[in-house]
Design a protein around this motif. Sequence first.
Motif, PDB file in Angstrom:
ATOM      1  N   ALA A 161       0.807  -1.217   0.000  1.00 57.68           N
ATOM      2  CA  ALA A 161       0.000   0.000   0.000  1.00 57.68           C
ATOM      3  C   ALA A 161       0.838   1.264   0.000  1.00 57.68           C
ATOM      4  O   ALA A 161       0.472   2.277  -0.606  1.00 57.68           O
ATOM      5  CB  ALA A 161      -0.959  -0.009   1.182  1.00 57.68           C
ATOM      6  N   ASN A 162       2.014   1.215   0.638  1.00 57.15           N
ATOM      7  CA  ASN A 162       2.820   2.426   0.715  1.00 57.15           C
ATOM      8  C   ASN A 162       3.443   2.799  -0.627  1.00 57.15           C
ATOM      9  O   ASN A 162       3.984   3.902  -0.776  1.00 57.15           O
ATOM     10  CB  ASN A 162       3.917   2.294   1.781  1.00 57.15           C
ATOM     11  CG  ASN A 162       4.355   3.635   2.324  1.00 57.15           C
ATOM     12  OD1 ASN A 162       3.518   4.515   2.567  1.00 57.15           O
ATOM     13  ND2 ASN A 162       5.657   3.828   2.501  1.00 57.15           N
ATOM     14  N   SER A 167      -3.272  -0.570   5.270  1.00 54.12           N
ATOM     15  CA  SER A 167      -3.118  -0.953   3.862  1.00 54.12           C
ATOM     16  C   SER A 167      -4.401  -0.702   3.095  1.00 54.12           C
ATOM     17  O   SER A 167      -4.396  -0.092   2.015  1.00 54.12           O
ATOM     18  CB  SER A 167      -2.720  -2.429   3.755  1.00 54.12           C
ATOM     19  OG  SER A 167      -1.477  -2.665   4.371  1.00 54.12           O
ATOM     20  N   VAL A 168      -5.509  -1.160   3.642  1.00 55.81           N
ATOM     21  CA  VAL A 168      -6.808  -0.987   2.983  1.00 55.81           C
ATOM     22  C   VAL A 168      -7.149   0.493   2.862  1.00 55.81           C
ATOM     23  O   VAL A 168      -7.586   0.969   1.798  1.00 55.81           O
ATOM     24  CB  VAL A 168      -7.901  -1.751   3.767  1.00 55.81           C
ATOM     25  CG1 VAL A 168      -9.291  -1.375   3.270  1.00 55.81           C
ATOM     26  CG2 VAL A 168      -7.673  -3.261   3.647  1.00 55.81           C
ATOM     27  N   ALA A 169      -6.927   1.255   3.930  1.00 54.26           N
ATOM     28  CA  ALA A 169      -7.254   2.683   3.918  1.00 54.26           C
ATOM     29  C   ALA A 169      -6.378   3.451   2.930  1.00 54.26           C
ATOM     30  O   ALA A 169      -6.861   4.348   2.219  1.00 54.26           O
ATOM     31  CB  ALA A 169      -7.100   3.268   5.322  1.00 54.26           C
ATOM     32  N   THR A 170      -5.098   3.114   2.853  1.00 50.05           N
ATOM     33  CA  THR A 170      -4.188   3.819   1.951  1.00 50.05           C
ATOM     34  C   THR A 170      -4.570   3.587   0.497  1.00 50.05           C
ATOM     35  O   THR A 170      -4.592   4.532  -0.306  1.00 50.05           O
ATOM     36  CB  THR A 170      -2.737   3.359   2.195  1.00 50.05           C
ATOM     37  OG1 THR A 170      -2.381   3.653   3.556  1.00 50.05           O
ATOM     38  CG2 THR A 170      -1.773   4.075   1.259  1.00 50.05           C
ATOM     39  N   VAL A 171      -4.875   2.344   0.152  1.00 47.95           N
ATOM     40  CA  VAL A 171      -5.299   2.036  -1.218  1.00 47.95           C
ATOM     41  C   VAL A 171      -6.623   2.732  -1.527  1.00 47.95           C
ATOM     42  O   VAL A 171      -6.811   3.293  -2.613  1.00 47.95           O
ATOM     43  CB  VAL A 171      -5.414   0.517  -1.430  1.00 47.95           C
ATOM     44  CG1 VAL A 171      -6.073   0.197  -2.776  1.00 47.95           C
ATOM     45  CG2 VAL A 171      -4.032  -0.138  -1.363  1.00 47.95           C
ATOM     46  N   ARG A 203     -11.393   3.597  -4.057  1.00 50.81           N
ATOM     47  CA  ARG A 203     -12.183   2.443  -3.609  1.00 50.81           C
ATOM     48  C   ARG A 203     -11.273   1.492  -2.839  1.00 50.81           C
ATOM     49  O   ARG A 203     -10.104   1.313  -3.188  1.00 50.81           O
ATOM     50  CB  ARG A 203     -12.842   1.723  -4.785  1.00 50.81           C
ATOM     51  CG  ARG A 203     -11.869   1.174  -5.814  1.00 50.81           C
ATOM     52  CD  ARG A 203     -12.604   0.423  -6.916  1.00 50.81           C
ATOM     53  NE  ARG A 203     -13.417   1.314  -7.715  1.00 50.81           N
ATOM     54  CZ  ARG A 203     -12.977   1.966  -8.787  1.00 50.81           C
ATOM     55  NH1 ARG A 203     -11.722   1.839  -9.179  1.00 50.81           N
ATOM     56  NH2 ARG A 203     -13.764   2.746  -9.476  1.00 50.81           N
ATOM     57  N   PRO A 204     -11.794   0.859  -1.800  1.00 48.70           N
ATOM     58  CA  PRO A 204     -10.966  -0.078  -1.037  1.00 48.70           C
ATOM     59  C   PRO A 204     -10.724  -1.349  -1.834  1.00 48.70           C
ATOM     60  O   PRO A 204     -11.552  -1.751  -2.671  1.00 48.70           O
ATOM     61  CB  PRO A 204     -11.816  -0.364   0.210  1.00 48.70           C
ATOM     62  CG  PRO A 204     -13.218  -0.110  -0.227  1.00 48.70           C
ATOM     63  CD  PRO A 204     -13.160   0.985  -1.249  1.00 48.70           C
TER      64      PRO A 204
END
Length: 290
Positions: free
Chosen positions: A94-95, A137-141, A147-148
């Motif tokens: 995600a980063n 990870s989910v929030a960053t994407v 969209r998650p």
Amino acid sequence: MAFTDRIPYQAQVDRPKLTLPGGKKLAVWVILNVEEWHIENAMPRTVLSPPMGQPLLPDVPNWSWHEYGMRAGFWRQFKALTDRKIPVTLALNANVCNTYPRVASAALEAGFEFMGHGFVQGPMHRLEDQADAIKRSVATVANFSGRPPRSWESPGLTQTEETLDLLRLNGIEYVADWVIDDLPQDIATAHGTITTIPYSVETNDIVIHALQHLPSEQFLKRCTDQFDRLYLEGAENARVMAISLHPYITGVPHRIKYLEALLDYVIGHEGVALMTASEIGDWYRAEMAK
């Protein structure tokens, strides 16, 4: 419940007959893995052994091996895939959205499906707070792409006994870590069902080149052999094939032509349904609901 009791044994020959969209024989999904390696840490993989056998940090040559993929290899693969209009599942740390925005933006603009792949590259077992890492990870994407992610591939396919529960709690519906069949299968979690998407440790460029050290052309041969057999079996019941790519492996100059040849081979068959992780999962659930 024991870890493996969540996913009871099913013989492939006993699986119900499933029909792919358009009556196709074989669903093929291409996974492009993009990762962030921290130069101050031990590298997830190495191509050069350390001088005199003593690991040294920072590990410039092995970090650079991967970094070449993000700077050069990715763009060769990106062109090969987009020129052929092949749907792509982007398994990304995600980063990467923050540290390699040029890569993530190009993938987003091209319509790639963003698949969760941890926050930075490293096994789930080594995380100090796995729940927080998955949530971030989910929030960053979601913040980057709008969209998650609905699908997930853990770094190195690693999981602890809590991983599946935490993934489902954070909205993940499909997971690629369980390479147990050529068809999806449902797994029970504390927060509802999560479904496996058939991944591969065989038609995977890391395995073929970084671990088994096979010549450049062997990726093409193994993948076409795998394809041919699954395509044949697909006349009796649907099959799913994964092609797993890493920019620093098959994005290099001496291997890219074999990836291009593989993609041309796959799209040259009428009975192929090119899909993403979530499309395969949605299809499977709809078929099983029937």
